[in-house]
Design a protein around this motif. Sequence first.
Motif, PDB file in Angstrom:
ATOM      1  N   THR A 193     -24.007  -7.693  -8.826  1.00  0.00           N
ATOM      2  CA  THR A 193     -24.286  -6.507  -8.015  1.00  0.00           C
ATOM      3  C   THR A 193     -25.033  -5.437  -8.797  1.00  0.00           C
ATOM      4  O   THR A 193     -25.948  -4.792  -8.269  1.00  0.00           O
ATOM      5  CB  THR A 193     -22.976  -5.915  -7.476  1.00  0.00           C
ATOM      6  N   GLU A 194     -24.673  -5.241 -10.055  1.00  0.00           N
ATOM      7  CA  GLU A 194     -25.197  -4.118 -10.832  1.00  0.00           C
ATOM      8  C   GLU A 194     -26.482  -4.421 -11.592  1.00  0.00           C
ATOM      9  O   GLU A 194     -27.282  -3.515 -11.842  1.00  0.00           O
ATOM     10  CB  GLU A 194     -24.126  -3.642 -11.827  1.00  0.00           C
ATOM     11  N   ARG A 227     -25.133  -7.968  -3.005  1.00  0.00           N
ATOM     12  CA  ARG A 227     -26.126  -6.936  -3.283  1.00  0.00           C
ATOM     13  C   ARG A 227     -26.582  -6.200  -2.019  1.00  0.00           C
ATOM     14  O   ARG A 227     -27.299  -5.215  -2.104  1.00  0.00           O
ATOM     15  CB  ARG A 227     -27.341  -7.559  -3.970  1.00  0.00           C
ATOM     16  N   GLU A 229     -28.714  -7.284   0.133  1.00  0.00           N
ATOM     17  CA  GLU A 229     -30.166  -7.445   0.154  1.00  0.00           C
ATOM     18  C   GLU A 229     -30.521  -8.712   0.924  1.00  0.00           C
ATOM     19  O   GLU A 229     -29.701  -9.630   1.030  1.00  0.00           O
ATOM     20  CB  GLU A 229     -30.733  -7.522  -1.263  1.00  0.00           C
TER      21      GLU A 229
END
Length: 257
Positions: A193-194, A227, A229
Amino acid sequence: MLPLIDTHIHLDFPAPAAAEADRLAAARSGGVEGFVIPGVKPAGWAGIVALAEQQSDVYAAPGLHPAYAEQWNGTVAMELTRLAAQERVVAIGEIGLDGAVGPAFEIQERVLREQLAIALKMNLPVLLHARKATGRLLEILRELQVGPRVGGIWHGFSASLQVARQLVGEGFLIGVGPILLRENARKLPQVVTELPLSGLVLETDYPDMTADPAVLLQVAERIAVLREEPLKMVLTATTANARRLLGVVLVAGGAGQ
């Protein structure tokens, strides 16, 4: 659907080798159009290079897994150097350190250093294995400037976000595989995620982490969910990352040469 690249799949296992065609067919049916087969023992290197020469979507990454470091000698080193010059060889791997299996650490480290020297000499990236040895492997990679010089993929990543950021900052990519699909996965979801998408590639580590060589799309879908996305964005980025590092050329349909 955009093509997928599996940056770490042991198509040569389990025996018999005759089953390789079935495994390839299964993975291709899941949208995978590029495969990188890491080496484990010298006895298997010729086989994975031969398969890569026969199949236009398969590439080889011969190397000596730390669990078998005692098999290293001068003859093996010469053979790895010879194979590293072959067109279908795109990396040296799977190499690293393992605190759970294999010979004494000093033997593993000596063999690792010699393989890293070959990778640097031949200008090839590395596929890295680390278990209970993350800190020491990081020290060696930094000492030799492996990341800035040739880069590589930290295979089967499951360490912290801090380590992942350090690796990406030093020129490495993070191999994300079926660990991400486990309900008890804790660190990897945060890493995925980061980190920027430019730091991620996909892998199955078949058959060690999964019995299904076509699970790669599920990994990509999970990344997209975490994410928040589009899946297309994840596929585009991870495929581009693998191609940039490894020089993999995708051939639609995966026909044999």
